[in-house]
Design a protein around this motif. Structure first.
Motif, PDB file in Angstrom:
ATOM      1  N   TRP A 107     -37.479 -48.890  31.203  1.00 46.88           N
ATOM      2  CA  TRP A 107     -37.355 -47.490  31.591  1.00 46.88           C
ATOM      3  C   TRP A 107     -36.393 -47.364  32.761  1.00 46.88           C
ATOM      4  O   TRP A 107     -35.571 -46.456  32.814  1.00 46.88           O
ATOM      5  N   GLY A 108     -36.479 -48.271  33.723  1.00 48.59           N
ATOM      6  CA  GLY A 108     -35.606 -48.227  34.886  1.00 48.59           C
ATOM      7  C   GLY A 108     -34.142 -48.370  34.516  1.00 48.59           C
ATOM      8  O   GLY A 108     -33.269 -47.723  35.109  1.00 48.59           O
ATOM      9  N   GLU A 109     -33.856 -49.201  33.538  1.00 48.22           N
ATOM     10  CA  GLU A 109     -32.473 -49.383  33.106  1.00 48.22           C
ATOM     11  C   GLU A 109     -31.940 -48.100  32.480  1.00 48.22           C
ATOM     12  O   GLU A 109     -30.812 -47.686  32.759  1.00 48.22           O
TER      13      GLU A 109
ATOM     14  N   ILE B 109     -28.636 -41.698  35.745  1.00 47.98           N
ATOM     15  CA  ILE B 109     -28.212 -41.335  37.103  1.00 47.98           C
ATOM     16  C   ILE B 109     -26.721 -41.626  37.299  1.00 47.98           C
ATOM     17  O   ILE B 109     -25.965 -40.791  37.811  1.00 47.98           O
ATOM     18  N   VAL B 110     -26.288 -42.803  36.897  1.00 48.26           N
ATOM     19  CA  VAL B 110     -24.868 -43.165  37.026  1.00 48.26           C
ATOM     20  C   VAL B 110     -24.006 -42.207  36.224  1.00 48.26           C
ATOM     21  O   VAL B 110     -22.937 -41.765  36.670  1.00 48.26           O
TER      22      VAL B 110
ATOM     23  N   GLY C  30     -20.697 -38.281  24.860  1.00 51.19           N
ATOM     24  CA  GLY C  30     -20.507 -39.351  23.875  1.00 51.19           C
ATOM     25  C   GLY C  30     -21.054 -40.685  24.357  1.00 51.19           C
ATOM     26  O   GLY C  30     -21.730 -41.409  23.609  1.00 51.19           O
ATOM     27  N   VAL C  31     -20.786 -41.030  25.611  1.00 50.43           N
ATOM     28  CA  VAL C  31     -21.297 -42.288  26.165  1.00 50.43           C
ATOM     29  C   VAL C  31     -22.823 -42.291  26.180  1.00 50.43           C
ATOM     30  O   VAL C  31     -23.473 -43.275  25.845  1.00 50.43           O
ATOM     31  N   ASN C  32     -23.415 -41.159  26.553  1.00 49.14           N
ATOM     32  CA  ASN C  32     -24.872 -41.071  26.599  1.00 49.14           C
ATOM     33  C   ASN C  32     -25.495 -41.110  25.204  1.00 49.14           C
ATOM     34  O   ASN C  32     -26.571 -41.679  25.012  1.00 49.14           O
ATOM     35  N   VAL C  33     -24.835 -40.511  24.214  1.00 48.89           N
ATOM     36  CA  VAL C  33     -25.339 -40.561  22.839  1.00 48.89           C
ATOM     37  C   VAL C  33     -25.303 -42.000  22.320  1.00 48.89           C
ATOM     38  O   VAL C  33     -26.256 -42.474  21.698  1.00 48.89           O
ATOM     39  N   VAL C  34     -24.235 -42.705  22.592  1.00 50.56           N
ATOM     40  CA  VAL C  34     -24.135 -44.109  22.164  1.00 50.56           C
ATOM     41  C   VAL C  34     -25.220 -44.942  22.827  1.00 50.56           C
ATOM     42  O   VAL C  34     -25.882 -45.776  22.187  1.00 50.56           O
TER      43      VAL C  34
END
Length: 141
Positions: free
Chosen positions: A74-76, A82-83, A113-117
């Protein structure tokens, strides 16, 4: 014929030769001795097979446990979010300042797009793909 078969053939020849030299009085002892050696060979072969199968099962278990969903904590995932948001601020400023609305939309399309991947990688089957299930039963093969 491998070396073990050759060794076993030599043992049989030696047993037969000893039987000829010693006579029928020692026949049962010689046969028992030879059968003991055959049993040891069989036990060794079975033990090697069991060890190999156990190692293969352990390797498979290790591969299954290293799937992306199992190793991502979860932390990862929280850290990635956050990043992503922290980097969204300067990317939005640069994209909006240089390219106005199209630049801003392009920057946010890249962020989304990065978050979906990342979401698809950590949650297989999230977007309608096939879910993978781990085998929990020893009855399945």
């Amino acid at each position: 014929m491998d070396a073990r078969d050759t060794d076993l053939k030599k043992e049989l020849d030696a047993t037969l030769h000893a039987r000829r030299d010693l006579g029928e009085d020692y026949e049962s002892a010689l046969v028992d001795s030879f059968l003991e050696k055959v049993d040891q060979r069989i036990d060794g072969a079975v033990e090697r097979r069991v060890r190999r199968q156990l190692a293969e099962q352990q390797m498979q278990t290790a591969r299954d446990s290293r799937s992306p969903g199992a190793t991502d904590s979860w932390g990862e995932r929280f850290g990635f979010g956050i990043v992503s948001l922290v980097l969204a601020v300067p990317l939005s400023a640069i994209g909006g300042g240089v390219g106005h609305l199209p630049g801003l939309l392009t920057a946010w399309a890249g962020i989304v797009g990065v978050n979906v991947v990342q979401a698809a990688r950590t949650n297989p089957g999230l977007f309608g793909g096939r879910r993978t299930s781990s085998r929990n039963s020893d009855w399945e093969d």
